[in-house]
Design a protein around this motif. Structure first.
Motif, PDB file in Angstrom:
ATOM      1  N   VAL A   5      92.809  61.268 -40.825  1.00  0.00           N
ATOM      2  CA  VAL A   5      93.376  62.578 -40.514  1.00  0.00           C
ATOM      3  C   VAL A   5      93.554  62.661 -39.001  1.00  0.00           C
ATOM      4  CG1 VAL A   5      93.197  65.071 -40.807  1.00  0.00           C
ATOM      5  CG2 VAL A   5      92.072  63.558 -42.455  1.00  0.00           C
ATOM      6  N   HIS A   6      94.778  62.940 -38.598  1.00  0.00           N
ATOM      7  CA  HIS A   6      95.124  62.958 -37.171  1.00  0.00           C
ATOM      8  C   HIS A   6      95.326  64.394 -36.705  1.00  0.00           C
ATOM      9  CE1 HIS A   6      98.445  62.310 -33.961  1.00  0.00           C
ATOM     10  NE2 HIS A   6      97.269  62.150 -33.391  1.00  0.00           N
ATOM     11  N   GLY A   7      94.888  64.675 -35.471  1.00  0.00           N
ATOM     12  CA  GLY A   7      95.087  66.014 -34.925  1.00  0.00           C
ATOM     13  C   GLY A   7      94.731  66.089 -33.454  1.00  0.00           C
ATOM     14  N   TRP A   8      94.443  67.318 -33.013  1.00  0.00           N
ATOM     15  CA  TRP A   8      94.204  67.574 -31.602  1.00  0.00           C
ATOM     16  C   TRP A   8      93.124  68.636 -31.437  1.00  0.00           C
ATOM     17  CZ3 TRP A   8      98.723  66.853 -34.029  1.00  0.00           C
ATOM     18  CH2 TRP A   8      99.551  65.820 -33.563  1.00  0.00           C
ATOM     19  N   VAL A   9      92.518  68.609 -30.263  1.00  0.00           N
ATOM     20  CA  VAL A   9      91.565  69.632 -29.855  1.00  0.00           C
ATOM     21  C   VAL A   9      92.011  70.157 -28.497  1.00  0.00           C
ATOM     22  CG1 VAL A   9      89.160  70.167 -29.348  1.00  0.00           C
ATOM     23  CG2 VAL A   9      89.717  68.410 -31.069  1.00  0.00           C
ATOM     24  N   VAL A  10      92.101  71.467 -28.376  1.00  0.00           N
ATOM     25  CA  VAL A  10      92.455  72.095 -27.103  1.00  0.00           C
ATOM     26  C   VAL A  10      91.224  72.847 -26.623  1.00  0.00           C
ATOM     27  CG1 VAL A  10      94.047  73.629 -25.899  1.00  0.00           C
ATOM     28  CG2 VAL A  10      94.841  72.331 -27.888  1.00  0.00           C
ATOM     29  N   LEU A  11      90.677  72.407 -25.494  1.00  0.00           N
ATOM     30  CA  LEU A  11      89.423  72.968 -24.994  1.00  0.00           C
ATOM     31  C   LEU A  11      89.681  74.024 -23.921  1.00  0.00           C
ATOM     32  CD1 LEU A  11      87.293  69.711 -24.642  1.00  0.00           C
ATOM     33  CD2 LEU A  11      87.129  71.447 -26.433  1.00  0.00           C
ATOM     34  N   PRO A  12      88.926  75.109 -23.929  1.00  0.00           N
ATOM     35  CA  PRO A  12      89.028  76.102 -22.855  1.00  0.00           C
ATOM     36  C   PRO A  12      88.267  75.643 -21.625  1.00  0.00           C
ATOM     37  CG  PRO A  12      87.363  76.786 -24.416  1.00  0.00           C
ATOM     38  CD  PRO A  12      87.940  75.493 -24.949  1.00  0.00           C
ATOM     39  N   ASP A  13      88.396  76.408 -20.549  1.00  0.00           N
ATOM     40  CA  ASP A  13      87.630  76.108 -19.340  1.00  0.00           C
ATOM     41  C   ASP A  13      86.142  76.358 -19.576  1.00  0.00           C
ATOM     42  OD1 ASP A  13      89.850  75.403 -17.861  1.00  0.00           O
ATOM     43  OD2 ASP A  13      90.186  77.433 -17.118  1.00  0.00           O
ATOM     44  N   GLY A  14      85.320  75.678 -18.793  1.00  0.00           N
ATOM     45  CA  GLY A  14      83.889  75.929 -18.821  1.00  0.00           C
ATOM     46  C   GLY A  14      83.126  74.965 -19.701  1.00  0.00           C
ATOM     47  N   PRO A  15      81.804  74.948 -19.534  1.00  0.00           N
ATOM     48  CA  PRO A  15      80.972  73.967 -20.236  1.00  0.00           C
ATOM     49  C   PRO A  15      80.691  74.309 -21.695  1.00  0.00           C
ATOM     50  CG  PRO A  15      79.617  75.371 -18.853  1.00  0.00           C
ATOM     51  CD  PRO A  15      81.033  75.766 -18.570  1.00  0.00           C
ATOM     52  N   GLY A  16      80.899  75.570 -22.092  1.00  0.00           N
ATOM     53  CA  GLY A  16      80.584  75.962 -23.459  1.00  0.00           C
ATOM     54  C   GLY A  16      79.145  76.469 -23.569  1.00  0.00           C
ATOM     55  N   VAL A  40      91.236  73.789 -32.840  1.00  0.00           N
ATOM     56  CA  VAL A  40      91.211  72.559 -33.626  1.00  0.00           C
ATOM     57  C   VAL A  40      92.390  72.602 -34.589  1.00  0.00           C
ATOM     58  CG1 VAL A  40      89.914  71.207 -35.318  1.00  0.00           C
ATOM     59  CG2 VAL A  40      88.709  72.360 -33.438  1.00  0.00           C
ATOM     60  N   MET A  41      93.248  71.588 -34.532  1.00  0.00           N
ATOM     61  CA  MET A  41      94.430  71.586 -35.407  1.00  0.00           C
ATOM     62  C   MET A  41      94.726  70.156 -35.837  1.00  0.00           C
ATOM     63  SD  MET A  41      97.205  72.629 -32.475  1.00  0.00           S
ATOM     64  CE  MET A  41      97.629  71.528 -31.119  1.00  0.00           C
ATOM     65  N   CYS A  42      95.114  69.987 -37.101  1.00  0.00           N
ATOM     66  CA  CYS A  42      95.334  68.643 -37.618  1.00  0.00           C
ATOM     67  C   CYS A  42      96.465  68.640 -38.636  1.00  0.00           C
ATOM     68  CB  CYS A  42      94.054  68.087 -38.244  1.00  0.00           C
ATOM     69  SG  CYS A  42      93.535  68.929 -39.758  1.00  0.00           S
ATOM     70  N   ASN A  43      96.838  67.434 -39.061  1.00  0.00           N
ATOM     71  CA  ASN A  43      97.894  67.233 -40.051  1.00  0.00           C
ATOM     72  C   ASN A  43      97.294  66.622 -41.315  1.00  0.00           C
ATOM     73  OD1 ASN A  43      99.978  68.220 -38.378  1.00  0.00           O
ATOM     74  ND2 ASN A  43     100.167  66.237 -37.363  1.00  0.00           N
ATOM     75  N   PRO A  44      96.800  67.458 -42.213  1.00  0.00           N
ATOM     76  CA  PRO A  44      96.161  66.953 -43.434  1.00  0.00           C
ATOM     77  C   PRO A  44      97.195  66.403 -44.404  1.00  0.00           C
ATOM     78  CG  PRO A  44      96.412  69.320 -43.582  1.00  0.00           C
ATOM     79  CD  PRO A  44      96.846  68.931 -42.186  1.00  0.00           C
ATOM     80  N   ARG A  45      96.744  65.842 -45.496  1.00  0.00           N
ATOM     81  CA  ARG A  45      97.672  65.422 -46.538  1.00  0.00           C
ATOM     82  C   ARG A  45      98.504  66.616 -46.999  1.00  0.00           C
ATOM     83  NH1 ARG A  45      93.459  61.489 -49.629  1.00  0.00           N
ATOM     84  NH2 ARG A  45      92.020  62.733 -48.335  1.00  0.00           N
TER      85      ARG A  45
END
Length: 673
Positions: free
Chosen positions: A426-437, A472-477
């Motif tokens: 499963v392929h996708g992406w993560v977009v992180l905000p600023d800061g350590p969390g 968090v976003m991905c391309n599922p089946r």
């Protein structure tokens, strides 16, 4: 990026390259809050990087530029604030644009004839008495409609049978000639029957009861090819075919391959050497309706018909138009692949040369006579820019997203690969905000389902990341771009492998990024994404909140209420009541515990508002914390092309919902009005 910065998003059209390869022209359009509409003009982009791009028109919204084959004239569409798009022409060297159409319903696509003196264009022809054709007869005063067909309306358009899209041909006037003078005073009184508008007459050349699409001229300009559906039983399937007609009109003739399949054709183009007909089509199985996750294939056949040869692999490539000539017998096509959109050069002999690939989304391209290629594209740092190709490398010519980057932080998506519970990638992406969390997480699910997320600039992910959320976003089946088997895996199995994949991807991301808060996760999606969100929260109760937007929520009522209801649900879920119920979020709504915001638009015909209203009513009745957000005047495309005011308001409400259930330092209840 913040919601109020939507006006910084410049979208760029496919480029029109001058035949001599010296420059390209694109339209650059952006949301405008003052006009509450989309405004933009044409820009000339020199391929010589020592010169600078410049705006060359000043209309309210100018779009779809195209040079005449001889390079002397530039044609384009112009929208006034309250009007319909009309066709304009201007000398390629510059000058004042001249309007050459006056269509009641406006002009759609258009194409130049090889002689550079004629243009064929698409325009809907309203039935007399409807759509403002008679003064004083409003939509509520029109005659009743008697419906006897399956295919009678379309999202974003409404009813279709009483406003079919037809083809017209217009002669392009001599631009250096003296302008027409409209009679006034005595002259107008002496010739009251003469209506002089200065707009040349356009000849309607098609009249059939079908939408006529993708027109192109034959190499000698004597014929027009187009796509339509005139076969017997055309209302009961999705089949379309290529037809031809004399450029001056006549009876259409179908141009069928000798090895004919049941297909839907989406684009057609003749080769410049006059021998071949390129077209893009999807197979539809033996029923003519099995459209589910069918990759589109580029075919070629002789212009008079004959054996059609597939030039691209059906399983692994998913190509689309517009088809742009790249030589005497070759075309440029786009290919959806692995979270990107590639540019391919394909010859009639079957040779395929990748020209642009990697982490980009190609919007369009054209090739000049000298071999220069102009490309418009988006990637992680731009919503749209123009480049040329030089020895296989992208050479950037514009920076239309500079203001966006200078005024807001554009966060680059991180490419991420995971395994589903059965080992499927499963392929996708993560977009992180600023800061350590630790950052709260939003799992977002795309529509379609046969569509894809990409790594290119995505306003939604940027807005949520700026508000402090990891996206968090991905391309599922079920998604496009990973082979036909990947897309068809959820046919009659919606809510199974697709839910498994998105949850496995989420779990893998949460395990891999220490900066993410595993205990504060929300879920959201639109259209099919709304479906899978609603289905998931009935089966997994980990989420602190959910947003179900314009969802496909009940396959049973969808059958009679949606523009595509007569075939979509039966093909995706299967047509029996048992199959529909087994894959229906409405059938399991009683299991939902997650606070859920339901978003819908009043004019949505793709997933009609009753889907959202009924889902909301069930949640409300069983005590789930829920709200229903309804947008007047909008359709299924609200998040992409709704009015700027409504698009901003939508973001504001979404952030307000997450401020309540997943507050961040940048987005909490005290910040929300």
């Amino acid at each position: 990026m913040k919601p109020e910065q939507l006006h910084l998003l410049n979208s760029v059209s496919a480029p029109a390259i001058h035949p001599d390869g010296s420059k390209a022209v694109v339209s650059v359009v952006r949301p405008d809050f003052d006009a509450d509409s989309y405004v933009g003009q044409l820009w000339s982009i020199p391929l010589d990087t020592t010169k600078y791009p410049r705006r060359i028109t000043r209309g309210f919204r100018d779009s779809s530029p195209a040079f005449s084959p001889d390079g002397l004239v530039l044609a384009f569409l112009r929208n006034d604030p309250d009007g319909k798009p009309q066709l304009f022409v201007v000398e390629a060297a510059g000058g004042e644009p001249q309007r050459i159409t006056d269509q009641q319903a406006g002009v759609g696509g258009f194409v130049w004839a090889p002689d550079s003196h004629r243009i064929a264009f698409e325009s809907r022809v309203p039935e007399q008495g409807r759509y403002g054709t008679v003064d004083g007869v409003t939509s509520g005063d029109e005659d009743a409609r008697l419906i006897t067909t399956n295919q009678y309306r379309m999202n974003g358009l409404g009813y279709t049978a009483d406003q079919r899209q037809q083809l017209f041909v217009v002669e392009v006037p001599e631009l250096g000639g003296e302008p027409v003078v409209v009679p006034r005073g005595r002259a107008a009184h002496e010739q009251p029957s003469a209506k002089v508008t200065g707009v040349p007459p356009a000849q309607q050349v098609t009249f059939g009861d079908s939408d006529h699409e993708s027109p192109c001229f034959s190499a000698d300009g004597s014929l027009l090819y187009f796509v339509a559906a005139f076969h017997e039983g055309h209302d009961d399937d999705l089949v379309t075919s290529v037809y031809r007609i004399g450029a001056g009109g006549g009876q259409p003739t179908v141009v069928e391959p000798s090895n004919r399949k049941l297909q839907t054709v989406t684009a057609v183009r003749t080769s410049t050497d006059g021998r071949w007909l390129f077209y893009v089509a999807q197979d539809l199985g033996h029923t003519g309706k099995d459209f589910v996750a069918r990759n589109s294939v580029l075919y070629v056949m002789p212009v008079a018909g004959g054996e059609a040869v597939a030039l691209t692999d059906e399983e692994h490539l998913d190509v689309s138009g517009p088809l742009e000539p790249s030589g005497p017998a070759s075309v440029l096509v786009l290919n959806t692949a692995l979270g990107s959109v590639e540019l391919l050069d394909v010859t009639a002999e079957g040779g395929i040369t990748p020209l642009v690939h990697g982490a980009r989304v190609v919007i369009g391209s054209t090739m000049a006579a000298n071999g220069e290629i102009a490309v418009s594209f988006s990637d992680s740092s731009t919503a749209g820019d123009v480049a040329s190709l030089e020895q296989g490398e992208i050479r950037l010519l514009t920076d239309f997203s500079a203001n966006l980057r200078n005024n807001s932080r554009v966060t680059e998506p991180l490419d991420f690969d995971a395994e589903s519970t059965d080992g499927h990638p499963v392929h996708g992406w993560v977009v992180l905000p600023d800061g350590p969390g630790p950052h709260p997480v939003l799992l977002t699910i795309h529509g379609g389902p046969f569509a894809q997320y990409t790594g290119a600039f995505f306003d939604e992910a940027q807005v949520y990341a700026a508000a402090g959320y990891a996206v968090v976003m991905c391309n599922p089946r079920g998604s496009a771009g990973y082979g036909q088997a990947h897309g068809r895996a959820i046919k009659e199995r919606m809510g199974t492998l697709d839910m498994q994949d998105v949850l496995a991807f989420l779990d893998s991301v949460l395990a891999s990024f220490d900066a993410l808060d595993k205990d504060r996760v929300g879920i959201m999606g639109g259209s099919y994404g709304g479906y899978l969100t609603a289905w998931t929260i009935a089966h997994d109760h980990r989420f602190k909140g959910a947003i179900v937007e314009r969802g496909f929520l009940d396959p049973v009522s969808f059958l009679g209420s949606a523009d595509i209801g007569w075939f979509f649900g039966a093909e995706y879920t299967g047509g029996t009541p048992e199959q529909m119920a087994a894959q229906s979020p409405m059938a399991v709504v009683s299991r939902v515990e997650t606070p859920t915001l339901v978003i819908h638009s009043e004019n949505d015909l793709r997933c009609p508002i009753e889907q959202g209203q009924r889902y909301y009513a069930h949640l409300k009745a069983q005590g789930v914390d829920t709200s229903l957000l309804v947008f007047p005047g909008e359709d299924h495309e609200l998040s992409r092309s709704g009015t700027p005011h409504h698009r901003k308001q939508r973001f504001d409400h979404i952030l307000r919902w997450w401020a309540q259930y997943l507050p961040t330092d940048a987005n909490h209840s005290e910040d929300q009005p």
